[in-house]
Design a protein around this motif. Structure first.
Motif, PDB file in Angstrom:
ATOM      1  N   GLN A  39      59.896  25.196  44.202  1.00 32.67           N
ATOM      2  CA  GLN A  39      60.583  24.112  44.907  1.00 32.67           C
ATOM      3  C   GLN A  39      60.181  22.760  44.326  1.00 32.67           C
ATOM      4  O   GLN A  39      61.034  21.895  44.099  1.00 32.67           O
ATOM      5  CB  GLN A  39      60.273  24.164  46.396  1.00 32.67           C
ATOM      6  N   VAL A  40      58.899  22.567  44.075  1.00 31.59           N
ATOM      7  CA  VAL A  40      58.426  21.305  43.494  1.00 31.59           C
ATOM      8  C   VAL A  40      59.055  21.098  42.119  1.00 31.59           C
ATOM      9  O   VAL A  40      59.483  19.990  41.775  1.00 31.59           O
ATOM     10  CB  VAL A  40      56.883  21.296  43.413  1.00 31.59           C
ATOM     11  N   GLY A  41      59.135  22.165  41.342  1.00 26.10           N
ATOM     12  CA  GLY A  41      59.750  22.067  40.015  1.00 26.10           C
ATOM     13  C   GLY A  41      61.211  21.654  40.093  1.00 26.10           C
ATOM     14  O   GLY A  41      61.665  20.764  39.356  1.00 26.10           O
ATOM     15  N   PHE A  42      61.967  22.283  40.995  1.00 22.77           N
ATOM     16  CA  PHE A  42      63.378  21.934  41.132  1.00 22.77           C
ATOM     17  C   PHE A  42      63.558  20.526  41.677  1.00 22.77           C
ATOM     18  O   PHE A  42      64.490  19.815  41.280  1.00 22.77           O
ATOM     19  CB  PHE A  42      64.103  22.953  42.010  1.00 22.77           C
ATOM     20  N   GLU A  43      62.681  20.097  42.560  1.00 18.22           N
ATOM     21  CA  GLU A  43      62.760  18.720  43.059  1.00 18.22           C
ATOM     22  C   GLU A  43      62.508  17.725  41.930  1.00 18.22           C
ATOM     23  O   GLU A  43      63.161  16.689  41.858  1.00 18.22           O
ATOM     24  CB  GLU A  43      61.766  18.508  44.193  1.00 18.22           C
ATOM     25  N   GLY A  44      61.580  18.050  41.052  1.00 17.71           N
ATOM     26  CA  GLY A  44      61.313  17.184  39.903  1.00 17.71           C
ATOM     27  C   GLY A  44      62.503  17.101  38.971  1.00 17.71           C
ATOM     28  O   GLY A  44      62.866  16.011  38.501  1.00 17.71           O
ATOM     29  N   ILE A  45      63.126  18.240  38.709  1.00 21.82           N
ATOM     30  CA  ILE A  45      64.309  18.256  37.844  1.00 21.82           C
ATOM     31  C   ILE A  45      65.440  17.465  38.493  1.00 21.82           C
ATOM     32  O   ILE A  45      66.143  16.695  37.831  1.00 21.82           O
ATOM     33  CB  ILE A  45      64.741  19.709  37.553  1.00 21.82           C
ATOM     34  N   SER A  46      65.607  17.628  39.803  1.00 19.92           N
ATOM     35  CA  SER A  46      66.653  16.901  40.520  1.00 19.92           C
ATOM     36  C   SER A  46      66.411  15.391  40.462  1.00 19.92           C
ATOM     37  O   SER A  46      67.339  14.617  40.229  1.00 19.92           O
ATOM     38  CB  SER A  46      66.705  17.377  41.971  1.00 19.92           C
ATOM     39  N   SER A  47      65.178  14.992  40.657  1.00 17.17           N
ATOM     40  CA  SER A  47      64.849  13.561  40.601  1.00 17.17           C
ATOM     41  C   SER A  47      65.109  12.991  39.211  1.00 17.17           C
ATOM     42  O   SER A  47      65.635  11.884  39.071  1.00 17.17           O
ATOM     43  CB  SER A  47      63.395  13.332  40.984  1.00 17.17           C
ATOM     44  N   ALA A  48      64.754  13.755  38.203  1.00 15.06           N
ATOM     45  CA  ALA A  48      64.986  13.303  36.828  1.00 15.06           C
ATOM     46  C   ALA A  48      66.481  13.173  36.553  1.00 15.06           C
ATOM     47  O   ALA A  48      66.923  12.192  35.939  1.00 15.06           O
ATOM     48  CB  ALA A  48      64.355  14.282  35.841  1.00 15.06           C
ATOM     49  N   ALA A  49      67.280  14.125  37.013  1.00 17.16           N
ATOM     50  CA  ALA A  49      68.722  14.066  36.809  1.00 17.16           C
ATOM     51  C   ALA A  49      69.330  12.873  37.544  1.00 17.16           C
ATOM     52  O   ALA A  49      70.215  12.189  37.017  1.00 17.16           O
ATOM     53  CB  ALA A  49      69.373  15.366  37.271  1.00 17.16           C
ATOM     54  N   THR A  83      50.547  37.910  44.116  1.00 15.07           N
ATOM     55  CA  THR A  83      49.395  37.655  44.979  1.00 15.07           C
ATOM     56  C   THR A  83      49.684  36.643  46.074  1.00 15.07           C
ATOM     57  O   THR A  83      49.114  36.745  47.161  1.00 15.07           O
ATOM     58  CB  THR A  83      48.174  37.183  44.167  1.00 15.07           C
ATOM     59  N   SER A  84      50.518  35.645  45.793  1.00 15.80           N
ATOM     60  CA  SER A  84      50.831  34.649  46.830  1.00 15.80           C
ATOM     61  C   SER A  84      52.269  34.167  46.668  1.00 15.80           C
ATOM     62  O   SER A  84      52.521  33.118  46.085  1.00 15.80           O
ATOM     63  CB  SER A  84      49.867  33.474  46.758  1.00 15.80           C
ATOM     64  N   PRO A  85      53.203  34.925  47.214  1.00 16.23           N
ATOM     65  CA  PRO A  85      54.608  34.549  47.052  1.00 16.23           C
ATOM     66  C   PRO A  85      54.966  33.211  47.705  1.00 16.23           C
ATOM     67  O   PRO A  85      55.816  32.487  47.204  1.00 16.23           O
ATOM     68  CB  PRO A  85      55.380  35.689  47.698  1.00 16.23           C
ATOM     69  N   ALA A  86      54.307  32.856  48.792  1.00  9.45           N
ATOM     70  CA  ALA A  86      54.605  31.574  49.445  1.00  9.45           C
ATOM     71  C   ALA A  86      54.220  30.412  48.533  1.00  9.45           C
ATOM     72  O   ALA A  86      54.961  29.433  48.393  1.00  9.45           O
ATOM     73  CB  ALA A  86      53.869  31.477  50.772  1.00  9.45           C
ATOM     74  N   ARG A  87      53.066  30.508  47.903  1.00  9.80           N
ATOM     75  CA  ARG A  87      52.615  29.457  46.982  1.00  9.80           C
ATOM     76  C   ARG A  87      53.539  29.385  45.770  1.00  9.80           C
ATOM     77  O   ARG A  87      53.878  28.296  45.303  1.00  9.80           O
ATOM     78  CB  ARG A  87      51.171  29.743  46.547  1.00  9.80           C
ATOM     79  N   ALA A  88      53.969  30.528  45.269  1.00 13.67           N
ATOM     80  CA  ALA A  88      54.883  30.546  44.132  1.00 13.67           C
ATOM     81  C   ALA A  88      56.207  29.876  44.503  1.00 13.67           C
ATOM     82  O   ALA A  88      56.774  29.124  43.707  1.00 13.67           O
ATOM     83  CB  ALA A  88      55.115  31.977  43.668  1.00 13.67           C
ATOM     84  N   ALA A  89      56.688  30.137  45.710  1.00 13.63           N
ATOM     85  CA  ALA A  89      57.929  29.508  46.167  1.00 13.63           C
ATOM     86  C   ALA A  89      57.765  27.997  46.267  1.00 13.63           C
ATOM     87  O   ALA A  89      58.674  27.242  45.914  1.00 13.63           O
ATOM     88  CB  ALA A  89      58.346  30.089  47.507  1.00 13.63           C
ATOM     89  N   VAL A 147      52.493  37.129  32.355  1.00 18.07           N
ATOM     90  CA  VAL A 147      51.563  37.869  33.211  1.00 18.07           C
ATOM     91  C   VAL A 147      51.015  36.956  34.302  1.00 18.07           C
ATOM     92  O   VAL A 147      50.916  37.358  35.466  1.00 18.07           O
ATOM     93  CB  VAL A 147      50.422  38.490  32.367  1.00 18.07           C
ATOM     94  N   PHE A 148      50.683  35.728  33.954  1.00 21.09           N
ATOM     95  CA  PHE A 148      50.173  34.785  34.950  1.00 21.09           C
ATOM     96  C   PHE A 148      51.211  34.509  36.030  1.00 21.09           C
ATOM     97  O   PHE A 148      50.894  34.492  37.217  1.00 21.09           O
ATOM     98  CB  PHE A 148      49.746  33.476  34.274  1.00 21.09           C
ATOM     99  N   VAL A 149      52.466  34.294  35.628  1.00 22.17           N
ATOM    100  CA  VAL A 149      53.526  34.026  36.600  1.00 22.17           C
ATOM    101  C   VAL A 149      53.722  35.229  37.515  1.00 22.17           C
ATOM    102  O   VAL A 149      53.815  35.088  38.735  1.00 22.17           O
ATOM    103  CB  VAL A 149      54.839  33.648  35.879  1.00 22.17           C
TER     104      VAL A 149
END
Length: 54
Positions: free
Chosen positions: A32-42, A22-28, A14-16
């Protein structure tokens, strides 16, 4: 215990959804930050494995 996990999962979903609606730009930005973190870890794991082989 299983009931608590179900409730916690529903609250997170529900939170997601609320955040996306309410703010699709912020969610995007958050995705993006999450995928960048995963990419950096890989990349870090790849570099570590490369150094182990060499």
């Amino acid at each position: 215990m299983a009931q608590t996990k179900k409730i916690a999962l529903y609250v997170v979903v529900v939170f997601v959804l609320y955040t996306i609606i309410t703010s699709p730009a912020r969610a995007a930005d958050l995705v993006q930050v999450g995928f960048e973190g995963i990419s950096s870890a890989a990349q870090g794991v790849g570099a570590f494995m490369t150094e182990l082989i060499n």
